[in-house]
Structures are given as C-alpha cells and as structure tokens.
Scaffold this active site. Structure first.
Site, PDB file in Angstrom:
ATOM      1  N   GLY A  20      15.577  -3.133  -8.521  1.00 18.26           N
ATOM      2  CA  GLY A  20      16.065  -4.540  -8.987  1.00 18.26           C
ATOM      3  C   GLY A  20      17.440  -5.030  -8.762  1.00 18.26           C
ATOM      4  O   GLY A  20      17.745  -6.479  -8.838  1.00 18.26           O
ATOM      5  N   ARG A  24      22.536  -1.299  -9.367  1.00 14.21           N
ATOM      6  CA  ARG A  24      21.910   0.208  -9.092  1.00 14.21           C
ATOM      7  C   ARG A  24      21.071   0.254  -8.135  1.00 14.21           C
ATOM      8  O   ARG A  24      21.383   1.690  -7.011  1.00 14.21           O
ATOM      9  CB  ARG A  24      20.559  -0.078  -9.986  1.00 14.21           C
ATOM     10  CG  ARG A  24      19.022   1.486 -10.298  1.00 14.21           C
ATOM     11  CD  ARG A  24      18.894   1.309 -11.344  1.00 14.21           C
ATOM     12  NE  ARG A  24      18.336   0.973 -12.482  1.00 14.21           N
ATOM     13  CZ  ARG A  24      17.996   0.332 -13.475  1.00 14.21           C
ATOM     14  NH1 ARG A  24      16.969  -0.382 -12.808  1.00 14.21           N
ATOM     15  NH2 ARG A  24      18.824   0.219 -14.046  1.00 14.21           N
ATOM     16  N   ARG A  43      24.718 -14.012  -2.874  1.00 14.49           N
ATOM     17  CA  ARG A  43      24.052 -13.714  -3.645  1.00 14.49           C
ATOM     18  C   ARG A  43      24.526 -12.811  -4.812  1.00 14.49           C
ATOM     19  O   ARG A  43      23.820 -13.392  -5.392  1.00 14.49           O
ATOM     20  CB  ARG A  43      23.087 -14.666  -4.048  1.00 14.49           C
ATOM     21  CG  ARG A  43      22.961 -15.266  -3.288  1.00 14.49           C
ATOM     22  CD  ARG A  43      21.138 -16.185  -2.828  1.00 14.49           C
ATOM     23  NE  ARG A  43      20.323 -17.196  -2.746  1.00 14.49           N
ATOM     24  CZ  ARG A  43      21.026 -19.023  -2.752  1.00 14.49           C
ATOM     25  NH1 ARG A  43      20.659 -18.556  -4.717  1.00 14.49           N
ATOM     26  NH2 ARG A  43      20.446 -20.163  -2.378  1.00 14.49           N
ATOM     27  N   ARG A  87       9.469  -0.017  -4.621  1.00 10.45           N
ATOM     28  CA  ARG A  87      10.097  -0.881  -5.366  1.00 10.45           C
ATOM     29  C   ARG A  87      10.071   1.166  -6.458  1.00 10.45           C
ATOM     30  O   ARG A  87       9.400   1.916  -6.811  1.00 10.45           O
ATOM     31  CB  ARG A  87       9.177  -1.210  -6.357  1.00 10.45           C
ATOM     32  CG  ARG A  87       9.400  -1.706  -7.887  1.00 10.45           C
ATOM     33  CD  ARG A  87       9.260  -2.601  -8.385  1.00 10.45           C
ATOM     34  NE  ARG A  87       8.998  -2.685  -9.857  1.00 10.45           N
ATOM     35  CZ  ARG A  87      10.898  -2.792 -10.693  1.00 10.45           C
ATOM     36  NH1 ARG A  87      11.726  -3.260  -9.911  1.00 10.45           N
ATOM     37  NH2 ARG A  87      10.810  -2.642 -11.727  1.00 10.45           N
ATOM     38  N   GLY A  89      12.636   1.542  -9.967  1.00  6.99           N
ATOM     39  CA  GLY A  89      12.991   0.971 -11.389  1.00  6.99           C
ATOM     40  C   GLY A  89      12.681   0.850 -12.224  1.00  6.99           C
ATOM     41  O   GLY A  89      12.279   2.300 -12.506  1.00  6.99           O
ATOM     42  N   SER A  90      12.410   0.191 -13.373  1.00  2.95           N
ATOM     43  CA  SER A  90      12.736   0.674 -14.759  1.00  2.95           C
ATOM     44  C   SER A  90      10.939   0.238 -15.210  1.00  2.95           C
ATOM     45  O   SER A  90      11.163  -0.897 -14.764  1.00  2.95           O
ATOM     46  CB  SER A  90      13.688   0.513 -15.654  1.00  2.95           C
ATOM     47  OG  SER A  90      13.818  -1.397 -16.129  1.00  2.95           O
ATOM     48  N   GLU A 181       7.846  -6.851 -10.735  1.00  3.24           N
ATOM     49  CA  GLU A 181       8.121  -6.856  -9.217  1.00  3.24           C
ATOM     50  C   GLU A 181       6.646  -6.423  -8.669  1.00  3.24           C
ATOM     51  O   GLU A 181       6.669  -7.010  -7.517  1.00  3.24           O
ATOM     52  CB  GLU A 181       9.187  -6.361  -8.717  1.00  3.24           C
ATOM     53  CG  GLU A 181      10.416  -6.803  -9.372  1.00  3.24           C
ATOM     54  CD  GLU A 181      10.578  -6.785 -11.063  1.00  3.24           C
ATOM     55  OE1 GLU A 181      11.218  -7.246 -11.572  1.00  3.24           O
ATOM     56  OE2 GLU A 181      10.807  -5.416 -10.920  1.00  3.24           O
ATOM     57  N   ASP A 204      11.560   2.200 -22.019  1.00  2.00           N
ATOM     58  CA  ASP A 204      11.774   1.994 -22.903  1.00  2.00           C
ATOM     59  C   ASP A 204      10.226   1.877 -23.046  1.00  2.00           C
ATOM     60  O   ASP A 204       9.245   2.233 -21.862  1.00  2.00           O
ATOM     61  CB  ASP A 204      12.602   0.863 -23.646  1.00  2.00           C
ATOM     62  CG  ASP A 204      11.483  -0.469 -22.368  1.00  2.00           C
ATOM     63  OD1 ASP A 204      10.949  -1.493 -22.786  1.00  2.00           O
ATOM     64  OD2 ASP A 204      11.948  -0.173 -21.292  1.00  2.00           O
ATOM     65  N   ARG A 217      20.175   5.059 -17.953  1.00  2.00           N
ATOM     66  CA  ARG A 217      19.927   4.845 -17.346  1.00  2.00           C
ATOM     67  C   ARG A 217      19.273   5.447 -15.944  1.00  2.00           C
ATOM     68  O   ARG A 217      18.734   6.098 -15.502  1.00  2.00           O
ATOM     69  CB  ARG A 217      19.399   3.224 -17.495  1.00  2.00           C
ATOM     70  CG  ARG A 217      18.416   3.008 -18.561  1.00  2.00           C
ATOM     71  CD  ARG A 217      18.408   1.762 -18.415  1.00  2.00           C
ATOM     72  NE  ARG A 217      17.855   1.373 -20.062  1.00  2.00           N
ATOM     73  CZ  ARG A 217      17.110   0.255 -19.836  1.00  2.00           C
ATOM     74  NH1 ARG A 217      16.323  -0.746 -18.797  1.00  2.00           N
ATOM     75  NH2 ARG A 217      16.255  -0.579 -20.744  1.00  2.00           N
TER      76      ARG A 217
END
Length: 235
Positions: A20, A24, A43, A87, A89-90, A181, A204, A217
C-alpha cells in the site's frame, strides 16, 4: 502510460508486488531487487522495476483502500499486461493464535462491499486467491522462522471501524485478520483471468492491542516479501 501510472509499457514486469505504502515499495525494491529503478512517480505512488534471481519484478504502491487498489490493479492488467499481482502489506490479527509478526496467506477475502460490488447486483461474489500461487506460498513459508496462517481474511472499506459486533462475528467464524485491499485485487484479477494473492504481515492485533513500532515494521516485513517472490516464480 496511463492516468495514474506514468511508466512506459515495457517498464512494468509481468509479476507485480503491491504494497500500500509507496515508500514501502521503495524499501522493498532497494532491499530485494537487483538494478531496481523508479519507473514512475505519478501522484507520489512510486513504482520500481528490477530483477530477483534474474526474473523481472515490479513493485508498485497501491495506496490505501480498495478504491485505490482497484485503480492500480485495473491499469496494471489492462494497460501493462501484468499477469501475477501479489499484495504485500500489513494486516491486523483477529484470532488469538495469530501473533504480531506472523504472516497470513489470504485464501479468501470477506468484505462488506468493494468497488466491484455493483457489477454483481444481488450476487455475493466470493473473492479468492489463485490456488497455484497460494500453494507455492504455503510451501515457501515453511522456510521462514515466523508463524504462518492460511485462511479467510476481512477486507474492510473503513479504517476507523465502529462495528465491534461485526468483528466479533468474524472472529467467531475464523477470520484471521483485517486489511483494506485484497478482496478487490482478487476480484479484478478474476475478472481478467490473472493470478492474485495476498501475503501479509501481522503488524497489530485487535484482541491484544499489541502493535509493531513504526521503526520495526519494514524490517519485520522481509519474510512476506521472500514468500511472495518465491511463490511468484515457483515452477
């Protein structure tokens, strides 16, 4: 190039990892890829392409939420012919057996709604991972020194959730964790006949309140990236 991705077509690999956070993506590209170069920064949503063990890989930020993921997944597939989208990510843990720093492989993704929901009208479509990718990731996960869980996750369209009753029911039905996502990624990939998977690190925990400090992280996310890359190129 597209409205949201400023890269030339040849700049994007067939295998795309999608965190995301664009920074990262930068960290992952610099850490895991050889000869990584930034191929666009429209962007501020950075994209990098390099090689891993001789295989071309793009690592592209997707932003937060399914609406943003939908934009990037659609453009990567339709305009850049991406074949495999993973994907990384967290994710927030939702079961007691799931610990912070563990890795979750999302077999399916429950959701209240996605940007694709209106396509299906009264149908409740069940977004799921590509089985070949999932199997390869499960095999690769045997080599990492963290807990690994395979199962159902929840893709939420809100971050500041105020539905503890809904969380309780998902926990009761074995949902492993919550992120924002994967369900839309799986749906877009299915629509275009492409491979998709979610490989996520528990950052978390909804039950214990434990969370990784921000400075830990990135360093704790290496296992999921190893798993994702190994799965993407498994024979």
């Amino acid at each position: 190039m597209t409205i949201h991705i400023g890269a030339q077509k040849d700049d994007i690999a067939e295998v795309v990892l999608m965190p995301g956070d664009p920074y990262r993506a930068k960290w992952a590209a610099e850490t895991f890829l050889d000869d990584a170069k930034c191929v666009h920064e429209v962007r501020g949503m950075l994209g990098f392409t390099g090689t891993w063990k001789g295989n071309r890989v793009t690592i592209q930020g997707s932003g937060m939420g399914m609406a943003s993921m939908s934009i990037y997944a659609n453009e990567l597939i339709r305009d850049y012919d991406a074949q495999t989208l993973i994907r990384i990510g967290s994710i927030g843990g939702m079961q007691e057996r799931v610990k912070v720093r563990d890795v979750i492989l999302a077999m399916t993704a429950t959701t209240v709604s996605t940007p694709s929901s209106t396509i299906f009208k009264e149908l409740n479509f069940a977004p799921c991972a590509d089985f070949g990718l999932l199997s390869a990731a499960a095999e690769a996960a045997k080599k990492v020194d963290v807990g690994v869980h395979v199962g159902n996750i929840y893709s939420s369209d809100t971050f500041y959730d105020e539905r503890p009753d809904l969380n309780k029911e998902m926990q009761r039905h074995g949902v492993l964790g919550v992120e924002m996502e994967a369900a839309e990624l799986y749906t877009v990939a299915a629509r275009h006949g492409r491979r998709a998977l979610g490989v996520m690190t528990v950052s978390d925990h909804l039950l214990t309140g434990e969370a990784l400090p921000s400075d830990q992280r990135e360093t704790s996310f290496g296992d999921m990236i190893d798993i994702a890359l190994t799965a993407a190129f498994a024979e």
